[in-house]
Design a protein around this motif. Structure first.
Motif, mmCIF file in Angstrom:
data_model
loop_
_atom_site.group_PDB
_atom_site.id
_atom_site.type_symbol
_atom_site.label_atom_id
_atom_site.label_comp_id
_atom_site.label_asym_id
_atom_site.label_seq_id
_atom_site.Cartn_x
_atom_site.Cartn_y
_atom_site.Cartn_z
ATOM 1 N N MET A 191 30.971 48.294 25.156
ATOM 2 C CA MET A 191 31.806 49.335 24.563
ATOM 3 C C MET A 191 31.356 50.717 25.027
ATOM 4 S SD MET A 191 32.253 47.903 20.659
ATOM 5 C CE MET A 191 32.949 49.451 20.088
ATOM 6 N N LYS A 192 30.038 50.936 25.076
ATOM 7 C CA LYS A 192 29.536 52.242 25.505
ATOM 8 C C LYS A 192 29.868 52.509 26.965
ATOM 9 C CE LYS A 192 25.874 53.150 22.182
ATOM 10 N NZ LYS A 192 24.461 53.518 21.974
ATOM 11 N N PHE A 193 29.866 51.471 27.789
ATOM 12 C CA PHE A 193 30.234 51.637 29.202
ATOM 13 C C PHE A 193 31.698 52.063 29.303
ATOM 14 C CE2 PHE A 193 31.375 50.533 33.476
ATOM 15 C CZ PHE A 193 30.216 50.735 34.212
ATOM 16 N N VAL A 194 32.561 51.383 28.547
ATOM 17 C CA VAL A 194 33.988 51.715 28.568
ATOM 18 C C VAL A 194 34.221 53.122 28.022
ATOM 19 C CG1 VAL A 194 36.262 51.097 27.669
ATOM 20 C CG2 VAL A 194 34.678 49.299 28.397
ATOM 21 N N VAL A 195 33.536 53.460 26.919
ATOM 22 C CA VAL A 195 33.690 54.793 26.338
ATOM 23 C C VAL A 195 33.226 55.857 27.330
ATOM 24 C CG1 VAL A 195 32.867 56.343 24.542
ATOM 25 C CG2 VAL A 195 33.533 54.019 23.953
ATOM 26 N N ALA A 196 32.127 55.599 28.027
ATOM 27 C CA ALA A 196 31.632 56.556 29.017
ATOM 28 C C ALA A 196 32.685 56.808 30.093
ATOM 29 C CB ALA A 196 30.344 56.027 29.660
ATOM 30 N N VAL A 197 33.334 55.742 30.552
ATOM 31 C CA VAL A 197 34.392 55.887 31.557
ATOM 32 C C VAL A 197 35.543 56.721 31.006
ATOM 33 C CG1 VAL A 197 36.153 54.627 32.877
ATOM 34 C CG2 VAL A 197 33.815 53.760 32.789
ATOM 35 N N MET A 198 35.942 56.452 29.771
ATOM 36 C CA MET A 198 37.089 57.154 29.200
ATOM 37 C C MET A 198 36.765 58.613 28.884
ATOM 38 S SD MET A 198 38.849 54.173 26.864
ATOM 39 C CE MET A 198 40.503 54.775 27.146
ATOM 40 N N LEU A 199 35.553 58.888 28.382
ATOM 41 C CA LEU A 199 35.163 60.270 28.130
ATOM 42 C C LEU A 199 35.140 61.066 29.432
ATOM 43 C CD1 LEU A 199 32.227 59.962 25.547
ATOM 44 C CD2 LEU A 199 34.567 60.714 25.111
ATOM 45 N N THR A 200 34.577 60.464 30.471
ATOM 46 C CA THR A 200 34.516 61.130 31.773
ATOM 47 C C THR A 200 35.919 61.357 32.324
ATOM 48 O OG1 THR A 200 32.380 60.071 32.215
ATOM 49 C CG2 THR A 200 33.550 61.017 34.095
ATOM 50 N N THR A 201 36.776 60.361 32.156
ATOM 51 C CA THR A 201 38.148 60.466 32.651
ATOM 52 C C THR A 201 38.892 61.608 31.975
ATOM 53 O OG1 THR A 201 38.259 58.101 33.165
ATOM 54 C CG2 THR A 201 40.353 59.263 32.851
ATOM 55 N N PHE A 202 38.861 61.637 30.631
ATOM 56 C CA PHE A 202 39.545 62.709 29.905
ATOM 57 C C PHE A 202 38.895 64.055 30.181
ATOM 58 C CE2 PHE A 202 41.353 59.277 27.272
ATOM 59 C CZ PHE A 202 42.657 59.737 27.149
ATOM 60 N N GLY A 203 37.571 64.072 30.374
ATOM 61 C CA GLY A 203 36.893 65.321 30.696
ATOM 62 C C GLY A 203 37.372 65.897 32.016
ATOM 63 N N ILE A 204 37.486 65.045 33.025
ATOM 64 C CA ILE A 204 37.992 65.486 34.334
ATOM 65 C C ILE A 204 39.438 65.967 34.211
ATOM 66 C CG2 ILE A 204 38.613 64.697 36.658
ATOM 67 C CD1 ILE A 204 36.236 62.766 36.491
ATOM 68 N N PHE A 205 40.245 65.179 33.510
ATOM 69 C CA PHE A 205 41.678 65.471 33.409
ATOM 70 C C PHE A 205 41.933 66.775 32.668
ATOM 71 C CE2 PHE A 205 45.799 65.026 31.253
ATOM 72 C CZ PHE A 205 46.628 64.761 32.329
ATOM 73 N N TRP A 206 41.354 66.893 31.440
ATOM 74 C CA TRP A 206 41.602 68.084 30.636
ATOM 75 C C TRP A 206 40.908 69.310 31.196
ATOM 76 C CZ3 TRP A 206 40.862 64.913 25.578
ATOM 77 C CH2 TRP A 206 42.100 64.351 25.209
ATOM 78 N N GLY A 207 39.699 69.151 31.756
ATOM 79 C CA GLY A 207 38.995 70.280 32.344
ATOM 80 C C GLY A 207 39.770 70.879 33.501
ATOM 81 N N ALA A 208 40.324 70.017 34.342
ATOM 82 C CA ALA A 208 41.116 70.503 35.474
ATOM 83 C C ALA A 208 42.402 71.169 34.989
ATOM 84 C CB ALA A 208 41.439 69.348 36.419
ATOM 85 N N GLU A 209 43.055 70.585 33.983
ATOM 86 C CA GLU A 209 44.276 71.196 33.442
ATOM 87 C C GLU A 209 43.976 72.559 32.825
ATOM 88 O OE1 GLU A 209 46.418 68.673 30.747
ATOM 89 O OE2 GLU A 209 47.736 68.016 32.370
ATOM 90 N N GLY A 210 42.819 72.672 32.155
ATOM 91 C CA GLY A 210 42.439 73.945 31.574
ATOM 92 C C GLY A 210 42.189 75.014 32.630
#
Length: 258
Positions: A191-210
Protein backbone atom coordinates in the motif's frame (compact mmCIF):
# COMPACT_ATOMS: atom_id res chain seq x y z
CA UNK A 1 -17.35 8.80 -10.91
CA UNK A 2 -14.90 10.06 -13.57
CA UNK A 3 -11.42 8.64 -14.13
CA UNK A 4 -9.88 11.57 -12.29
CA UNK A 5 -12.40 11.16 -9.47
CA UNK A 6 -11.54 7.47 -9.24
CA UNK A 7 -7.81 8.26 -9.02
CA UNK A 8 -8.51 10.87 -6.33
CA UNK A 9 -10.66 8.44 -4.33
CA UNK A 10 -8.06 5.66 -4.58
CA UNK A 11 -5.15 7.91 -3.60
CA UNK A 12 -6.94 9.36 -0.56
CA UNK A 13 -8.36 5.97 0.48
CA UNK A 14 -4.98 4.19 0.44
CA UNK A 15 -3.06 7.02 2.08
CA UNK A 16 -5.63 7.38 4.86
CA UNK A 17 -5.84 3.60 5.35
CA UNK A 18 -2.08 3.51 5.99
CA UNK A 19 -2.37 6.28 8.61
CA UNK A 20 -5.38 4.58 10.19
CA UNK A 21 -3.52 1.28 10.53
CA UNK A 22 -0.73 3.00 12.45
CA UNK A 23 -3.16 4.89 14.72
CA UNK A 24 -5.20 1.76 15.47
CA UNK A 25 -2.03 -0.18 16.29
CA UNK A 26 -1.05 2.46 18.87
CA UNK A 27 -4.50 2.57 20.47
CA UNK A 28 -4.74 -1.23 20.63
CA UNK A 29 -1.33 -1.40 22.28
CA UNK A 30 -2.37 1.17 24.87
CA UNK A 31 -5.63 -0.58 25.69
CA UNK A 32 -4.19 -4.10 25.68
CA UNK A 33 -1.05 -3.48 27.72
CA UNK A 34 -2.61 -1.21 30.31
CA UNK A 35 -6.00 -2.95 30.40
CA UNK A 36 -7.43 0.55 30.33
CA UNK A 37 -9.75 0.61 27.36
CA UNK A 38 -11.88 3.39 28.86
CA UNK A 39 -8.84 5.68 29.27
CA UNK A 40 -7.65 4.81 25.78
CA UNK A 41 -11.13 5.62 24.50
CA UNK A 42 -11.04 9.01 26.20
CA UNK A 43 -7.72 9.65 24.48
CA UNK A 44 -9.21 8.77 21.10
CA UNK A 45 -12.20 11.06 21.73
CA UNK A 46 -9.94 13.94 22.79
CA UNK A 47 -7.75 13.48 19.72
CA UNK A 48 -10.78 13.50 17.42
CA UNK A 49 -12.12 16.65 19.11
CA UNK A 50 -8.83 18.50 18.52
CA UNK A 51 -8.77 17.28 14.92
CA UNK A 52 -12.31 18.60 14.41
CA UNK A 53 -11.25 22.06 15.61
CA UNK A 54 -8.15 22.05 13.41
CA UNK A 55 -10.15 20.92 10.38
CA UNK A 56 -12.77 23.61 10.93
CA UNK A 57 -10.02 26.23 11.09
CA UNK A 58 -7.91 24.99 8.17
CA UNK A 59 -10.70 24.02 5.78
CA UNK A 60 -11.89 27.52 4.83
CA UNK A 61 -8.29 28.80 4.79
CA UNK A 62 -7.14 26.16 2.31
CA UNK A 63 -10.13 26.55 -0.01
CA UNK A 64 -9.72 30.36 0.00
CA UNK A 65 -6.22 30.18 -1.52
CA UNK A 66 -6.14 30.92 -5.29
CA UNK A 67 -6.16 27.62 -7.16
CA UNK A 68 -2.93 28.34 -9.04
CA UNK A 69 -0.99 29.08 -5.86
CA UNK A 70 -2.62 26.15 -4.07
CA UNK A 71 -1.66 23.69 -6.79
CA UNK A 72 1.92 24.96 -6.94
CA UNK A 73 2.41 24.76 -3.16
CA UNK A 74 0.52 21.54 -2.59
CA UNK A 75 2.03 19.95 -5.68
CA UNK A 76 5.49 20.71 -4.32
CA UNK A 77 4.62 19.33 -0.89
CA UNK A 78 3.07 16.19 -2.32
CA UNK A 79 6.13 15.68 -4.50
CA UNK A 80 8.40 15.97 -1.46
CA UNK A 81 6.26 13.58 0.59
CA UNK A 82 5.81 11.22 -2.34
CA UNK A 83 9.52 11.00 -3.02
CA UNK A 84 10.20 10.37 0.67
CA UNK A 85 7.65 7.55 0.68
CA UNK A 86 9.08 6.32 -2.62
CA UNK A 87 12.60 6.21 -1.22
CA UNK A 88 11.50 4.11 1.74
CA UNK A 89 9.31 1.86 -0.41
CA UNK A 90 12.12 1.23 -2.91
CA UNK A 91 14.62 0.49 -0.14
CA UNK A 92 12.19 -1.94 1.51
CA UNK A 93 11.28 -3.68 -1.73
CA UNK A 94 14.94 -4.03 -2.73
CA UNK A 95 16.07 -5.45 0.61
CA UNK A 96 18.04 -2.41 1.79
CA UNK A 97 15.56 -1.60 4.58
CA UNK A 98 13.46 -3.82 6.82
CA UNK A 99 9.83 -4.20 5.83
CA UNK A 100 7.27 -2.30 7.89
CA UNK A 101 6.13 -4.80 10.52
CA UNK A 102 2.98 -3.95 12.50
CA UNK A 103 3.57 -6.97 14.77
CA UNK A 104 6.98 -5.60 15.77
CA UNK A 105 5.57 -2.10 16.28
CA UNK A 106 2.72 -3.52 18.37
CA UNK A 107 5.21 -5.47 20.49
CA UNK A 108 7.37 -2.37 21.08
CA UNK A 109 4.35 -0.30 22.06
CA UNK A 110 3.21 -3.07 24.41
CA UNK A 111 6.60 -3.24 26.15
CA UNK A 112 6.71 0.55 26.56
CA UNK A 113 3.15 0.69 27.88
CA UNK A 114 3.68 -2.16 30.34
CA UNK A 115 6.79 -0.52 31.73
CA UNK A 116 5.21 2.91 32.23
CA UNK A 117 4.04 4.05 35.64
CA UNK A 118 0.32 4.17 36.30
CA UNK A 119 -1.26 7.48 37.23
CA UNK A 120 -4.80 8.89 37.20
CA UNK A 121 -5.94 12.42 36.54
CA UNK A 122 -9.52 13.46 37.04
CA UNK A 123 -11.88 11.10 35.26
CA UNK A 124 -9.00 9.43 33.42
CA UNK A 125 -7.95 6.34 35.35
CA UNK A 126 -4.81 5.61 33.31
CA UNK A 127 -3.09 8.77 32.08
CA UNK A 128 -0.46 6.89 30.05
CA UNK A 129 -3.10 5.01 28.02
CA UNK A 130 -4.93 8.29 27.50
CA UNK A 131 -1.90 10.25 26.28
CA UNK A 132 -0.60 7.42 24.09
CA UNK A 133 -3.97 7.07 22.34
CA UNK A 134 -4.39 10.86 22.11
CA UNK A 135 -0.99 11.36 20.48
CA UNK A 136 -1.49 8.46 18.07
CA UNK A 137 -4.89 9.67 16.90
CA UNK A 138 -3.84 13.32 16.70
CA UNK A 139 -0.58 12.81 14.80
CA UNK A 140 -1.92 10.27 12.32
CA UNK A 141 -5.18 12.19 12.07
CA UNK A 142 -3.38 15.40 11.14
CA UNK A 143 -1.90 13.59 8.15
CA UNK A 144 -5.38 12.39 7.17
CA UNK A 145 -6.72 15.95 7.41
CA UNK A 146 -3.84 17.27 5.31
CA UNK A 147 -4.42 14.60 2.66
CA UNK A 148 -8.16 15.28 2.47
CA UNK A 149 -7.89 19.07 2.33
CA UNK A 150 -5.02 19.26 -0.14
CA UNK A 151 -6.24 16.55 -2.50
CA UNK A 152 -9.85 17.66 -2.26
CA UNK A 153 -9.15 21.37 -2.73
CA UNK A 154 -6.86 20.80 -5.71
CA UNK A 155 -9.36 18.51 -7.41
CA UNK A 156 -12.31 20.78 -6.51
CA UNK A 157 -13.93 17.80 -4.78
CA UNK A 158 -13.39 17.93 -1.02
CA UNK A 159 -16.54 15.83 -0.36
CA UNK A 160 -15.19 12.93 -2.43
CA UNK A 161 -11.81 13.09 -0.69
CA UNK A 162 -13.55 13.22 2.70
CA UNK A 163 -15.73 10.24 1.76
CA UNK A 164 -12.68 8.19 0.78
CA UNK A 165 -10.97 9.07 4.06
CA UNK A 166 -14.01 8.21 6.17
CA UNK A 167 -14.47 4.85 4.44
CA UNK A 168 -10.77 3.99 4.88
CA UNK A 169 -10.69 4.95 8.56
CA UNK A 170 -13.99 3.26 9.43
CA UNK A 171 -12.94 0.06 7.65
CA UNK A 172 -9.57 -0.12 9.41
CA UNK A 173 -11.07 0.72 12.82
CA UNK A 174 -13.81 -1.90 12.38
CA UNK A 175 -11.26 -4.59 11.56
CA UNK A 176 -9.09 -3.50 14.48
CA UNK A 177 -11.99 -3.66 16.94
CA UNK A 178 -13.09 -7.03 15.58
CA UNK A 179 -9.72 -8.73 16.00
CA UNK A 180 -8.10 -6.51 18.70
CA UNK A 181 -4.69 -7.24 17.24
CA UNK A 182 -2.21 -5.43 15.01
CA UNK A 183 -3.35 -5.35 11.40
CA UNK A 184 -0.31 -7.29 10.22
CA UNK A 185 -2.25 -9.00 7.43
CA UNK A 186 -2.86 -5.69 5.71
CA UNK A 187 -0.29 -5.49 2.87
CA UNK A 188 0.95 -2.16 4.22
CA UNK A 189 4.29 -2.24 2.42
CA UNK A 190 2.52 -2.70 -0.91
CA UNK A 191 0.00 0.00 0.00
CA UNK A 192 2.81 2.42 0.85
CA UNK A 193 4.49 1.71 -2.50
CA UNK A 194 1.24 2.46 -4.34
CA UNK A 195 0.60 5.58 -2.24
CA UNK A 196 4.14 6.80 -2.94
CA UNK A 197 3.51 6.45 -6.68
CA UNK A 198 0.20 8.30 -6.46
CA UNK A 199 1.53 11.10 -4.24
CA UNK A 200 4.44 11.61 -6.62
CA UNK A 201 2.11 11.52 -9.61
CA UNK A 202 -0.29 14.13 -8.22
CA UNK A 203 2.67 16.20 -7.03
CA UNK A 204 4.13 16.33 -10.53
CA UNK A 205 0.74 16.99 -12.12
CA UNK A 206 -0.49 19.72 -9.76
CA UNK A 207 2.94 21.33 -9.33
CA UNK A 208 3.31 21.72 -13.08
CA UNK A 209 -0.25 23.06 -13.44
CA UNK A 210 0.45 25.57 -10.67
CA UNK A 211 3.45 26.76 -12.72
CA UNK A 212 1.11 27.39 -15.72
CA UNK A 213 2.00 24.19 -17.54
CA UNK A 214 -0.78 22.64 -19.63
CA UNK A 215 -0.75 18.85 -19.81
CA UNK A 216 -1.75 17.16 -23.08
CA UNK A 217 -5.18 15.67 -22.51
CA UNK A 218 -5.58 17.62 -19.23
CA UNK A 219 -6.53 15.21 -16.41
CA UNK A 220 -5.97 12.21 -18.70
CA UNK A 221 -2.24 12.89 -18.36
CA UNK A 222 -2.46 11.28 -14.91
CA UNK A 223 -2.99 7.94 -16.67
CA UNK A 224 0.42 8.34 -18.28
CA UNK A 225 2.35 9.93 -15.41
CA UNK A 226 1.39 7.26 -12.86
CA UNK A 227 2.63 4.24 -14.90
CA UNK A 228 5.86 6.09 -15.75
CA UNK A 229 6.52 6.84 -12.07
CA UNK A 230 5.67 3.24 -11.11
CA UNK A 231 7.97 1.78 -13.79
CA UNK A 232 10.78 4.09 -12.70
CA UNK A 233 10.35 2.96 -9.08
CA UNK A 234 10.29 -0.71 -10.08
CA UNK A 235 13.44 -0.19 -12.16
CA UNK A 236 15.16 1.27 -9.11
CA UNK A 237 14.06 -1.75 -7.08
CA UNK A 238 15.50 -4.13 -9.70
CA UNK A 239 18.83 -2.28 -9.79
CA UNK A 240 19.19 -1.95 -6.03
CA UNK A 241 18.14 -5.54 -5.41
CA UNK A 242 21.33 -6.71 -7.15
CA UNK A 243 23.36 -4.94 -4.49
CA UNK A 244 21.17 -5.74 -1.50
CA UNK A 245 23.04 -6.91 1.61
CA UNK A 246 22.92 -10.65 1.94
CA UNK A 247 21.34 -12.05 5.12
CA UNK A 248 23.82 -13.35 7.63
CA UNK A 249 24.40 -17.06 7.28
CA UNK A 250 23.21 -19.25 10.12
CA UNK A 251 26.06 -20.59 12.25
CA UNK A 252 27.05 -24.12 11.36
CA UNK A 253 26.19 -26.79 13.91
CA UNK A 254 29.21 -28.29 15.56
CA UNK A 255 29.39 -31.96 16.39
CA UNK A 256 30.12 -32.60 20.05
CA UNK A 257 31.94 -35.81 20.81
CA UNK A 258 31.03 -37.61 24.01
Amino acid sequence: MTGTGGALFAAVFLACAVEAVEAVTIVLAAGTARRAWRSAGYGVAAGLAVLAVITAALGPAVTAIPIGVLRLVVGGLLLVFGLQWMRKAVLRASGHKDLHDEDAIFARELDAARGAESASRGMVEDWYAFTLSFKGVLLEGLEVVFIVLTFGANAHDVPLAALAAVIAVVLVVAVGIAIKAPLSRVPENTMKFVVAVMLTTFGIFWGAEGADTHWPGNDAALLVIAPVVALYALALVAVLRRHAPKPAAAPALQTVEH
